[in-house]
Structure formats: C-alpha cells, structure tokens
Design an enzyme around this catalytic site. Sequence first.
Site, short mmCIF file in Angstrom:
data_model
loop_
_atom_site.label_atom_id
_atom_site.label_comp_id
_atom_site.label_asym_id
_atom_site.label_seq_id
_atom_site.Cartn_x
_atom_site.Cartn_y
_atom_site.Cartn_z
N ASN A 9 70.16 81.09 75.00
CA ASN A 9 69.34 82.22 74.55
C ASN A 9 70.25 83.11 73.71
OD1 ASN A 9 67.77 84.47 74.18
ND2 ASN A 9 67.68 85.06 76.34
N LYS A 11 69.53 85.62 72.03
CA LYS A 11 69.07 87.02 71.95
C LYS A 11 69.12 87.48 70.48
CE LYS A 11 70.32 87.57 76.72
NZ LYS A 11 70.70 88.42 77.82
N HIS A 94 61.11 87.30 79.33
CA HIS A 94 62.52 87.62 79.63
C HIS A 94 62.58 89.06 80.14
CE1 HIS A 94 66.79 88.41 79.15
NE2 HIS A 94 66.96 87.10 79.16
N GLU A 96 64.47 91.40 79.52
CA GLU A 96 64.69 92.43 78.48
C GLU A 96 63.36 92.80 77.82
OE1 GLU A 96 67.79 90.27 76.47
OE2 GLU A 96 69.17 90.75 78.10
N GLU A 166 65.97 84.44 86.61
CA GLU A 166 67.05 85.26 86.09
C GLU A 166 67.07 86.60 86.84
OE1 GLU A 166 68.03 83.89 81.77
OE2 GLU A 166 66.79 85.65 81.74
N GLY A 172 73.79 90.10 81.64
CA GLY A 172 74.67 90.92 80.82
C GLY A 172 75.64 91.77 81.63
N SER A 211 74.23 85.27 83.42
CA SER A 211 75.68 85.12 83.42
C SER A 211 76.14 83.75 83.92
CB SER A 211 76.35 86.25 84.21
OG SER A 211 76.01 87.49 83.61
C1 3PY Z 1 71.84 85.96 80.31
O1 3PY Z 1 72.47 85.00 80.75
O2 3PY Z 1 72.35 87.07 80.19
C2 3PY Z 1 70.42 85.81 79.92
O3 3PY Z 1 69.73 86.80 79.83
C3 3PY Z 1 69.89 84.45 79.62
O4 3PY Z 1 68.55 84.52 79.22
#
Ligand code: 3PY
Length: 248
Positions: A9, A11, A94, A96, A166, A172, A211
């Site tokens: 991903n 982003k 997601h 975010e 997730e 992050g 992560s």
């Molecule tokens: C991450 O690993 O920070 C993610 O948000 C993967 O989508």
Amino acid sequence: MRRTLIAGNWKMNGNLAANSSLLSELLAAPIDSENEVLVCVPSLYISQCASVLAKTSIGYGAQDVSAHQSGAYTGEVSSAMLADFSCQYVIVGHSERRAYHHESNDLVAQKALQALRSNICPIVCVGETLEQREAGKTNEVVITQLRAVMDVLDDGALARIVVAYEPVWAIGTGKTATPAMAQEVHAVLRLTLAERSVFASDKVRILYGGSMKPDNAKELLAMPDIDGGLIGGASLKSGDFLAIINAA
Ligand code: 3PY
C-alpha cells in the site's frame, strides 16, 4: 489452500520516476510464483502500472473507489474506470480513510459491492483503535466492520473478497501486533465469515497489516489464519518489500 497475497500500500507516495525505479527493481528480482504480489498505488499511477506490469507476475490495485457507478461525484474514481485499466484489486475502508474522510461501515460496504460489480476484488480493511483494544472491544469492532460488508454481499460475492486486519494503533507507529494477537483476531474474522458461509471462510484471504516489516513478517505469516500482508512503508523500498515477499 489459500494463496498467500503480499500487497503493498503505497499510500500517497511516489512519482513517475520513483515508481518506475521501484517497479523495475521488483521485476528484476526472482519472486516465488506460489505467492501473489500486488502494489496498490495512487489512482493516477494505475495507468503507469498497467503499462509496466502488464504480463508480469506483479499485480496492481487502487487504494479507494467510489461507492457510485458514475455521475456527479467530483473527484471520485469509479470501479469501471479502474477496470478500464485492468486493475484487479482495490483497498476499501483503510483506517486512514475511515478516520480522515469519515467513511462509515455502510459506505465501505457499498464501495466493496461496487468494486465487485466491476470484477475488482475489494481488500476490506478492519481494525480497532488503541482505545477500543484497551476497552476490550477489539472483536466487537472488527466483527461489526466485517458484517457491514457481509450484509450487502451474497455468498458467492463474499467468497471473492480479501479482508485485511489492520489494528489502527499499529499503523505508521512502528508497533506491530504479536503473531499471537493477530492470529486471535484473524480467527475471529474467519469464524464470522463461517457463520454465513463455510465455503467463503475457507476461501477468503485475511491479510495482516500494520507495520509488517522484514523482521516480523515470517512469524506473522506462519500463523494459520494469516494469509498474507498489506504492507505500508516497507512496500516503498524494494529491498524491504522483497524481503517480506520472500518471507512468505
Ligand atoms: C501500514 O502498514 O502502515 C498500513 O497502513 C498498510 O495498509
């Protein structure tokens, strides 16, 4: 047997030149074809992926899609547009997007449905915040998020989705769920799918995201209900991404 899926991903990162180098480095490396590898890129770069990755073993996908088919939705990208560029996957829900764009469970469900209508596989993200985990609400939160999607799909469509767990507190932040913590939630998600359809629960791949890095990928991917990873920052460095792919 579920085929392991390692999805990057990106982003909101990248540019034409950087993407081109990253993709060439990935394509130059030997990748075990038993596993499926995919990059989810900003929509503007889908066409770059369509030309660079056509007829290669690396797939590509988008990071969001409109819940609507077409029309007066300024700034949105429809699933049919993604399909025009042979996009195979799209991330929906997601954390975010749930946090910064206030996406509700119902909207995420409509996006998943719309993707499937264009034959694109939605990667449905679910996950709890730190506050929810500490309040003992992890299972309740992820089950509610998953059920919202299950409610709009028939059994056949349900078997075609991918789910990504997730934990929001691991995105992050450099913090990762331990393999045991992740496995526990993955098992709950699989059980939730099985309550509707055993066929779907056997087929649906449940990825871990948050992560995932070269040094924790192997242990996470060894868990029975972890069928791959959704990789954030580490997917932007070919060495790290390849190390995760090779750990699978
Ligand atoms: C991450 O690993 O920070 C993610 O948000 C993967 O989508």
